[in-house]
Design an enzyme around this catalytic site. Structure first.
Site, short mmCIF file in Angstrom:
data_model
loop_
_atom_site.label_atom_id
_atom_site.label_comp_id
_atom_site.label_asym_id
_atom_site.label_seq_id
_atom_site.Cartn_x
_atom_site.Cartn_y
_atom_site.Cartn_z
N ASN A 142 0.85 -1.57 0.57
CA ASN A 142 0.19 -0.34 0.00
C ASN A 142 1.14 1.23 0.46
O ASN A 142 0.42 2.24 -0.68
CB ASN A 142 -1.22 0.33 1.03
N GLY A 219 2.60 -4.83 8.01
CA GLY A 219 1.46 -6.18 7.70
C GLY A 219 0.32 -5.89 8.34
O GLY A 219 0.03 -5.48 9.21
N SER A 220 0.10 -7.93 8.28
CA SER A 220 -1.65 -7.46 8.92
C SER A 220 -0.99 -8.28 10.21
O SER A 220 0.38 -8.40 10.52
CB SER A 220 -2.31 -8.98 8.81
N GLU A 241 4.65 -3.38 12.65
CA GLU A 241 3.68 -2.00 12.18
C GLU A 241 2.51 -2.80 11.59
O GLU A 241 2.35 -3.86 10.89
CB GLU A 241 4.60 -0.75 11.45
N LEU A 242 1.35 -3.42 12.67
CA LEU A 242 0.30 -4.04 12.39
C LEU A 242 -1.45 -3.83 11.61
O LEU A 242 -1.13 -2.17 11.63
CB LEU A 242 -0.09 -5.58 13.41
N CYS A 275 -3.17 1.24 7.49
CA CYS A 275 -3.24 0.85 8.19
C CYS A 275 -3.80 2.32 9.25
O CYS A 275 -4.42 1.28 10.43
CB CYS A 275 -1.74 0.30 8.81
N GLU A 372 -10.95 -4.82 9.85
CA GLU A 372 -9.73 -3.73 9.19
C GLU A 372 -10.43 -3.90 7.58
O GLU A 372 -10.09 -4.54 7.15
CB GLU A 372 -8.31 -4.24 9.42
N GLU A 449 8.46 4.21 14.26
CA GLU A 449 9.30 4.52 12.78
C GLU A 449 9.34 6.12 12.21
O GLU A 449 8.12 6.73 12.83
CB GLU A 449 8.83 3.16 11.57
C1 SIN Z 1 0.28 2.25 6.23
O1 SIN Z 1 -0.33 2.28 6.42
O2 SIN Z 1 0.66 1.06 7.01
C2 SIN Z 1 1.03 3.09 6.85
C3 SIN Z 1 0.30 4.72 6.29
C4 SIN Z 1 0.86 5.86 6.84
O3 SIN Z 1 2.31 5.91 6.52
O4 SIN Z 1 0.27 6.88 6.88
#
Ligand code: SIN
Length: 471
Positions: A142, A219-220, A241-242, A275, A372, A449
């Site tokens: 994404n 990811g998920s 980062e889920l 996400c 989600e 991050e």
């Molecule tokens: C993501 O959807 O994993 C990141 C979204 C973002 O950095 O804004």
């Protein structure tokens, strides 16, 4: 069609445009057995890389940043072609992604240790911060550029090497990033991109290979848990980062026009495929009907189409499974009593498109409020008072991002503190930036991050004690 696959390579990955279904490229796909020697090369190369000064690494990262900016348009075209994201958003992603390289080029120079007042005469206490070692990253489709740079840039700035498995759908932007990094002078062995057709086996290799000291995954939650379980075998460091289930709370003192704008930005960015996208729109009873009406008018005006068309605001979903899931959630909500507030526009004949949609009368127990969505659908839930709004917002195992709109300062402060999320945006629908720590709590992940905290993910703290001072 770009032919990046070379005869004699062991496997190939076909890349398709989700707006048209056309094949746009074929790239080399690596098998885990082919990646194991690359991990050994990365381990050897990192010793030289870590031995360079932070300033020297920063200079090379800065050159990489400059090249990415120089090639912004080419990279944006690639992102749109392989992910379906509208071109304007793809250009924005390149700027966003490049910003992590610029940020960490600077931040790497500030990986300070500390001296600590001693606990005993004749002894001195200090810390130094050292690179974690050879790292691996698994990144999503994404944000095929930004999710790579926000892992790779801090890793390289800290003195680590890193191997990235990009998403199967979007290897082209990743390979382009790698090419520009090499053009900037970053050694090939310290940052390598390894597309594959066997992501599970590659994840397993990363988790089990003794030279990989850290794994970073976006990811998920389902896959994140599997990776964490495997990485536990060698107590590897992980950043995860889920998934999310972001509440977007509109209190009855909110500026409703601003809140509508916020939902458009948060919910409909990348066709709802981030996400941190608003997943549940929680609106207080006094403004509920008015808000649903205003939001529906705005959503009906969003043009749907191929991301390469400059008027497009809503592109396709990434594949047919993603589309099927969104259709199933919407149908299930309607069967459970939710009401469709938007009209169905004519959708392109090819590709995986879903109409931007507003559903009213949604309740917290419906599957659409529990899952989600990852699609351009805004389910709107009614709540009566502040306590109920916060309770509904927190009623999820996820804890990534939350949004709230209100004017009363006391209420804003109370809500900010009460929301069980890693990130809270007040009166704004977009919170992502390289300067702030991005990350979740609960089942949305571990680690941060971006910001100065993003560098810590790639550094170990070593406590050094110096004795015999008084002898
Ligand atoms: C993501 O959807 O994993 C990141 C979204 C973002 O950095 O804004």
């Amino acid at each position: 069609m770009t032919e990046m696959f070379r005869a004699g390579d062991s496997d190939k990955l076909i890349v398709r445009n989700p707006a048209t279904g056309e094949t746009i490229a074929t790239v080399r796909a690596y098998r885990p057995a082919e990646v194991a020697p690359l991990i050994e090369q990365a381990e050897t190369a990192r010793l030289d890389w870590a031995g360079r000064t932070a300033k020297e690494r920063a200079l090379l990262l800065r050159r990489w940043f400059d090249l990415v900016i120089l090639r912004q348009e080419d990279m944006a075209q690639l992102i749109t072609a392989e992910s379906g994201k509208p071109l304007a958003e793809a250009r924005g992603e390149v700027t966003y992604g490049a910003a992590f390289i610029e940020w960490f080029a600077e931040e790497g120079k500030r990986a300070y240790g500390e001296t600590i007042p001693t606990f005993a005469p004749g002894k001195r206490v200090m810390t130094i911060r050292q690179p974690v070692g050879t790292c691996a990253a698994i990144t999503p489709w994404n944000f095929p550029v930004a999710m790579i740079t926000r892992k790779v840039a801090p890793a390289l700035a800290a003195g680590c090497s890193i191997i990235v498995k990009p998403a199967e759908a979007t290897p082209l932007s990743a390979l382009f990033l790698e090419e520009l990094a090499q053009e900037a002078g970053i050694p090939a062995a310290v940052f390598r991109v390894v597309p594959t057709t066997d992501p599970a086996a590659m994840g397993s290799l990363f988790c089990r290979h003794p030279l990989i000291r850290k794994l970073s995954f976006t990811g998920s939650t389902r896959v994140g848990k599997l990776l964490m379980a495997q990485a536990a075998g060698q107590v590897k460091r992980v950043s995860m980062e889920l998934g999310g289930n972001a509440p977007f709370i509109v209190f009855d003192d909110a500026d409703l026009d601003a809140a509508v704008e916020g939902v458009l930005a948060s919910k409909f960015r990348n066709a709802g495929q981030t996400c941190v996208c608003a997943n549940r729109i929680l609106v207080q009873a006094g403004v509920y009907d008015d808000f649903v009406r205003r939001l529906s008018v705005a959503v009906n005006a969003l043009p749907v189409g191929d991301g390469a068309d400059p008027v497009t605001k809503i592109g396709p979903l990434i594949n047919s499974d993603a589309l099927d899931k969104v259709v199933r959630l919407v149908t299930g909500a309607q069967q459970a009593g939710a009401r469709m507030e938007t009209q169905a526009p004519a959708l392109p004949a090819t590709g995986h498109f879903h109409a931007p949609t507003v559903l009213s009368g949604v309740t917290q127990d419906m599957e659409i409020a529990r899952s989600e969505i990852f699609g351009p659908v805004a389910p709107v839930i009614r709540f009566s008072n502040e306590a109920e709004g916060i309770r509904l917002a927190n009623d999820t195992p996820y804890g990534l991002a939350a949004y709230l709109y209100a004017r009363d300062v006391g209420r804003i402060w109370r809500a900010m503190e009460a929301l069980e999320y890693g990130m809270v945006a007040v009166n704004d629908g977009i919170l992502s930036t390289e300067v702030a720590p991005f990350g979740g709590i609960k089942e949305s992940g571990v680690g941060r991050e971006g910001s100065r905290h993003g560098l810590d993910e790639y550094l170990n703290i070593k406590y050094c004690m110096l004795g015999g001072i008084n002898r």
